[in-house]
Design an enzyme around this catalytic site. Structure first.
Site, PDB file in Angstrom:
ATOM      1  N   ASP A 186       0.852  -1.188   0.000  1.00 46.46           N
ATOM      2  CA  ASP A 186       0.000   0.000   0.000  1.00 46.46           C
ATOM      3  C   ASP A 186       0.889   1.239   0.000  1.00 46.46           C
ATOM      4  OD1 ASP A 186      -2.123   1.996   1.176  1.00 46.46           O
ATOM      5  OD2 ASP A 186      -3.219   0.155   0.797  1.00 46.46           O
ATOM      6  N   HIS A 226      -3.892   6.052   3.629  1.00 42.51           N
ATOM      7  CA  HIS A 226      -4.555   4.826   3.173  1.00 42.51           C
ATOM      8  C   HIS A 226      -3.983   3.599   3.868  1.00 42.51           C
ATOM      9  CE1 HIS A 226      -5.772   1.676   0.175  1.00 42.51           C
ATOM     10  NE2 HIS A 226      -6.865   2.409   0.163  1.00 42.51           N
ATOM     11  N   SER A 386     -11.073  -1.867  -0.606  1.00 45.89           N
ATOM     12  CA  SER A 386      -9.836  -2.033   0.173  1.00 45.89           C
ATOM     13  C   SER A 386     -10.170  -2.355   1.618  1.00 45.89           C
ATOM     14  CB  SER A 386      -8.990  -0.757   0.118  1.00 45.89           C
ATOM     15  OG  SER A 386      -8.337  -0.612  -1.114  1.00 45.89           O
TER      16      SER A 386
END
Length: 692
Positions: A186, A226, A386
């Site tokens: 990520d 994120h 996700s």
């Protein structure tokens, strides 16, 4: 690991000028500033130029692939994949050969990475003019143009900082995933956040592209929102699923949530190399990203899965068929769609969760509270597939911690078995995708439950065949699963049946389209059964009024499924193979002009029985289900005239679909029935009772 640079334009240069630029001080410095050290290319020129001048040309048997979504393409960077049997030393030799032959033609090239542990091949930056040359090189299997991948989260409310609302006594799963290592590919992670502090190791791996509109990379610490949120969902102290799981972070997405297929491949190889150097317990790899369909990405996932690694990925946020994206389309990856608090598919503006046969199950993916990188005690709400994939990665860590010996196939079957069934409103999906999309929402198993005694089965749909008469579709089970039955489905009803056949040492389900048909699906029933031995017995068309019959004649073998196929276009009163409750218990019966196939299996304590449910006149759907403790292995229609579209299994229920006769003008009053074959293993049940 160095950062992969973005694409640039390339121009062919005369060879003397090329050498001058490479060897001259000013030219060398200028080129190094832009593209790095070219010493390797100079050595390749000196050592191989003369030797390859007269090398014979090879016919181009390799293939070229690129992303179907043009805006996501990255021309100028290519993954060159060598054939399976190629020795690892050939990767570097082939790369040098490409550089030398390109230099002879006046082109600059740069080898960005050579793969050794994941797959044979290398990553090269070069002009597209060199593709024909590269495809003709010995050992090359295929070449794929690099493309972008993207984080699959949509911020629900970035301004709101929310404290965690979970109480510690509400969620106390056994072991908490402490025996499992989770790799997260990520953005970077804020490792000092109180949710994940002490649980995350940020590796030094980084392979990200430049941000759009810039010529630089922001520091990882400046764009870790994120990754931080997903790390908290997986193993956060308050809002995490597997609170005891360790997590390792690899940075493959830049501050804009954008990465490349090639960068992610290098990350997967980093994991494989780490696994080889220092073997540990169960590994889960979370891929909360999506790009266009990529053959090489899927192949890399297959390699890692066969090495014992569990891969979990986001289905994608494009409100589209997940099979059009990678790694969601890879069969060896557990692909997760997103649902909201009402167990309905997540809508994200004009888009939403992906769907279709490549999705394994859904999980919470809307308004998910997790760690925020705004501060070490901040929380934020985010939505997307996700987040859904992070939930399933956490559940997988929990299951593997409780049963570390589970294979990928066993883990996937358990995730499906313990999911909430039939809770999603299928009307949200496109009509042609509803039957293909699993109506499953992930859930943890009971804390005291060990499912080793259960006979697990799942349904696997093939891709849709073409519309030609000879078109076929093939459905395959996973490596550790056994194909116990095969059926087919056609929306037009025009099909020529199905059969089980051997392909590459594995049994597969093949369905046949018919003339005038719109295509057909093959549907495999894939099961986990220890020490199973299966075979197929076939009876050719009998040509007699009594029909064609076949049975399991080997001692100890039981019937787990029936199938049939035929060459004529219209069987008229075609009766497909069925196991009747009366008469011979191990017999399939079908139309006299059809070949009938019986799937017969032997395993310790395996027993099967038949259930049939019929109605006096054709209906659009007829179902029959197996009782608790029994597992559906076979599903057939009876009798199966041209009104019958096909049969398929949904969880433990056999579904037979027919056309609405009121719309066809038919006056047929012929009854339609669904016939289920239900099996269980007495051996597994007894073992479970002894444990209790």
């Amino acid at each position: 690991m160095g950062t992969v640079s973005s694409r640039r334009s390339w121009w062919p240069l005369p060879l003397p000028l090329l050498l001058l630029l490479l060897l001259g001080p000013a030219g060398a410095r200028a080129q190094e500033d832009e593209d790095g050290d070219y010493e390797e290319l100079v050595l390749a020129l000196r050592s191989e130029e003369d030797g390859l001048a007269d090398a014979p040309e090879h016919g181009a048997t390799a293939t070229f692939h690129r992303c179907a979504k043009d805006p996501w393409r990255l021309p100028g960077t290519y993954v060159v994949v060598l054939k399976e049997e190629t020795h690892r030393s050939q990767s570097e030799r082939t790369a040098r050969r490409l550089q030398a032959q390109a230099a002879r033609r006046g082109y600059l090239t740069k080898i960005l990475h050579v793969f050794h542990h994941l797959l044979p091949g290398f990553l090269v930056k070069m002009s597209g003019d060199l593709l024909e040359l590269a495809l003709k090189l010995p050992h090359v299997d295929y070449i794929e143009e690099d493309s972008s991948v993207f984080a699959q989260s949509i911020p629900w409310n970035l301004e709101r900082i929310t404290p965690a609302r979970y109480r510690a006594d509400e969620y106390q799963p056994p072991k908490g995933g402490s025996l499992v290592e989770v790799y997260l590919l990520d953005t970077s992670i804020q490792s000092d956040h109180r949710e994940i502090e002490g649980r995350v190791m940020v590796t030094d791996f980084e392979s990200v592209p430049e941000e759009d509109g810039t010529r630089f990379h922001r520091q990882a610490s400046k764009c870790d929102s994120h990754g931080t949120h997903l790390a908290g969902v997986v193993s956060g102290r308050d809002a995490g699923v597997a609170k005891g799981a360790g997590l390792r972070s690899l940075r493959v997405l830049n501050c804009q949530g954008k990465g490349t297929v090639s960068g992610t491949l290098i990350g997967l190889e980093f994991i494989r190399k780490s696994q080889l150097v220092q073997p540990v317990g169960p590994l889960v790899v979370l891929l909360p990203l999506a790009g266009g369909y990529s053959r090489v990405f899927n192949a890399a996932c297959q390699r890692l899965a066969r090495a014992g690694v569990v891969l979990v990925t986001a289905a994608g946020n494009f409100r589209d068929d997940a099979c059009l994206y990678s790694p969601a389309s890879a069969p060896e990856v557990i692909t997760v769609g997103a649902t909201n608090a009402q167990d309905q598919p997540v809508t994200l503006g004009t888009l939403g969760t992906n769907f279709g046969r490549c999705v394994d199950l859904f999980a919470p993916g809307e308004d998910i509270i997790g760690a925020s990188s705004d501060c070490s005690t901040c929380f934020v709400s985010r939505s997307g597939t996700s987040q859904a994939a992070a939930h399933v990665a956490g559940i997988a860590a929990m299951m593997l911690s409780a049963e570390p010996e589970l294979t990928l196939a066993e883990l996937r079957q358990r995730l499906i078995h313990f999911s909430a069934k039939d809770v999603i409103n299928e009307a949200w999906f496109p009509e042609d995708q509803r039957v293909l999309t699993p109506n499953l929402v992930a859930a943890l198993p009971p804390s005291t439950h060990r499912a080793g005694w259960q006979l697990f089965c799942r349904t696997v749909w093939s891709a849709h065949s073409g519309p030609t008469r000879m078109a076929t579709a093939v459905a395959r089970c996973a490596q550790d699963e056994e194909l116990l039955s095969c059926s087919s489905f056609s929306r037009s009803g025009k099909r020529r049946g199905e059969r089980i056949e051997a392909q590459g040492g594995k049994r597969v389900c093949r369905a046949h389209n018919a003339f005038g048909g719109e295509g057909v699906y093959a549907i495999a029933r894939c099961c986990l059964l220890p020490q199973v031995n299966c075979s197929v017995h076939t009876a050719p068309p009998a040509g007699a009024s009594m029909g064609t019959r076949v049975h399991c004649h080997q001692q100890g073998h039981v019937l787990t499924g029936c199938s049939s196929h035929w060459e004529v276009e219209d069987l008229g009163t075609h009766k497909p193979p069925v196991l009747r409750p009366r008469g011979q218990p191990n017999q399939c019966v079908g139309h006299r002009e059809a070949s009938i196939h019986a799937s017969c299996c032997h395993a310790p304590g395996l027993e099967c029985k038949v259930k049939e449910h019929g109605i006096p006149a054709p209906q659009e759907q007829v179902i029959v289900a197996c009782e608790d403790g029994w597992t559906l292995t076979g599903c057939s229609p009876l009798p199966g005239t041209s009104h019958v579209l096909g049969a398929y299994a949904v969880d433990n229920t056999c579904v037979v679909r027919s056309r609405d006769v009121s719309t066809t003008g038919s006056t047929s009053k012929e009854a339609v029935a669904a016939v289920a074959i239900c099996c269980r293993s007495r051996h597994l049940v007894q073992a479970s009772q002894e444990l209790q």
